[in-house]
Design an enzyme around this catalytic site. Structure first.
Site, short mmCIF file in Angstrom:
data_model
loop_
_atom_site.label_atom_id
_atom_site.label_comp_id
_atom_site.label_asym_id
_atom_site.label_seq_id
_atom_site.Cartn_x
_atom_site.Cartn_y
_atom_site.Cartn_z
N ASP A 28 -30.68 8.58 -47.13
CA ASP A 28 -30.82 7.70 -45.88
C ASP A 28 -31.20 5.78 -45.80
O ASP A 28 -31.39 5.76 -47.02
CB ASP A 28 -32.43 8.06 -45.24
N ILE A 29 -30.61 5.94 -44.83
CA ILE A 29 -30.36 4.10 -45.17
C ILE A 29 -31.60 3.37 -44.82
O ILE A 29 -31.85 1.84 -45.21
CB ILE A 29 -29.11 3.33 -44.56
N GLU A 93 -32.45 10.53 -32.88
CA GLU A 93 -31.85 10.16 -32.34
C GLU A 93 -30.50 10.49 -33.38
O GLU A 93 -29.91 9.96 -32.16
CB GLU A 93 -32.58 8.69 -33.87
N VAL A 94 -30.03 11.21 -33.95
CA VAL A 94 -28.48 11.32 -34.36
C VAL A 94 -28.11 12.26 -33.37
O VAL A 94 -28.80 13.69 -34.24
CB VAL A 94 -28.66 10.92 -35.36
N HIS A 98 -29.01 17.54 -38.66
CA HIS A 98 -29.43 16.75 -40.11
C HIS A 98 -30.84 17.54 -40.89
O HIS A 98 -32.20 17.67 -39.95
CB HIS A 98 -29.63 15.11 -40.52
N HIS A 100 -33.86 16.40 -43.41
CA HIS A 100 -34.35 15.69 -43.88
C HIS A 100 -35.15 16.19 -45.50
O HIS A 100 -35.90 17.05 -45.32
CB HIS A 100 -35.61 14.64 -43.22
#
Ligand code: AMP
Length: 115
Positions: A28-29, A93-94, A98, A100
């Site tokens: 994750d960025i 948000e995306v 996904h 985590h």
């Protein structure tokens, strides 16, 4: 096209940690902990709420990938969190599923409803 489809298509580079025929995983960025990895399906599915019965194998694969990555990063015995956010109230948000994988430190319980 959402950003994770672009990552799956290799249009955007990430530090790829895992890839197979169905899923891929990268850091994750904006990490919330020393280990914060995202596992995504290569195929575009917007959220957990959009899954079909035929996606059962894919979702199993995502969790098995998380388990393998946790072993590779040596956080399997100390433990970690696996988190799916789903749509707006879940804080997603995306708009591409996904998972985590968060660990490497003792994590506070910070997922609370907004007053
Ligand atoms: P969520 O709030 O569950 O939708 O989480 C989206 C996550 O994607 C956030 O933790 C972001 O930091 C992460 N993210 C967004 N863009 C990228 C990117 N290009 N590479 C890696 N992680 C990203």
């Amino acid at each position: 096209m959402d950003i994770f489809c672009r990552i799956a298509n290799k249009e955007i580079k990430t530090d790829l940690l895992y890839e197979d025929d169905l899923v891929m995983a990268f850091n994750d960025i904006h990490p919330l902990a020393p280990v914060h990895v995202l596992i995504i399906p290569k195929e575009h599915i917007e959220s957990i709420a959009d899954l079909e019965d035929e996606d059962e194998k894919l979702m199993g694969r995502m969790i098995m990938a998380a388990k393998k990555i946790a072993e590779d990063l040596k956080i399997d015995s100390s433990g970690y969190k696996l988190l799916f956010r789903v749509k707006e109230n879940g804080g997603q948000e995306v708009p591409h599923i996904h998972l985590h994988l968060i660990g490497g430190a003792r994590l506070s319980e910070n997922i609370k409803p907004i007053e």
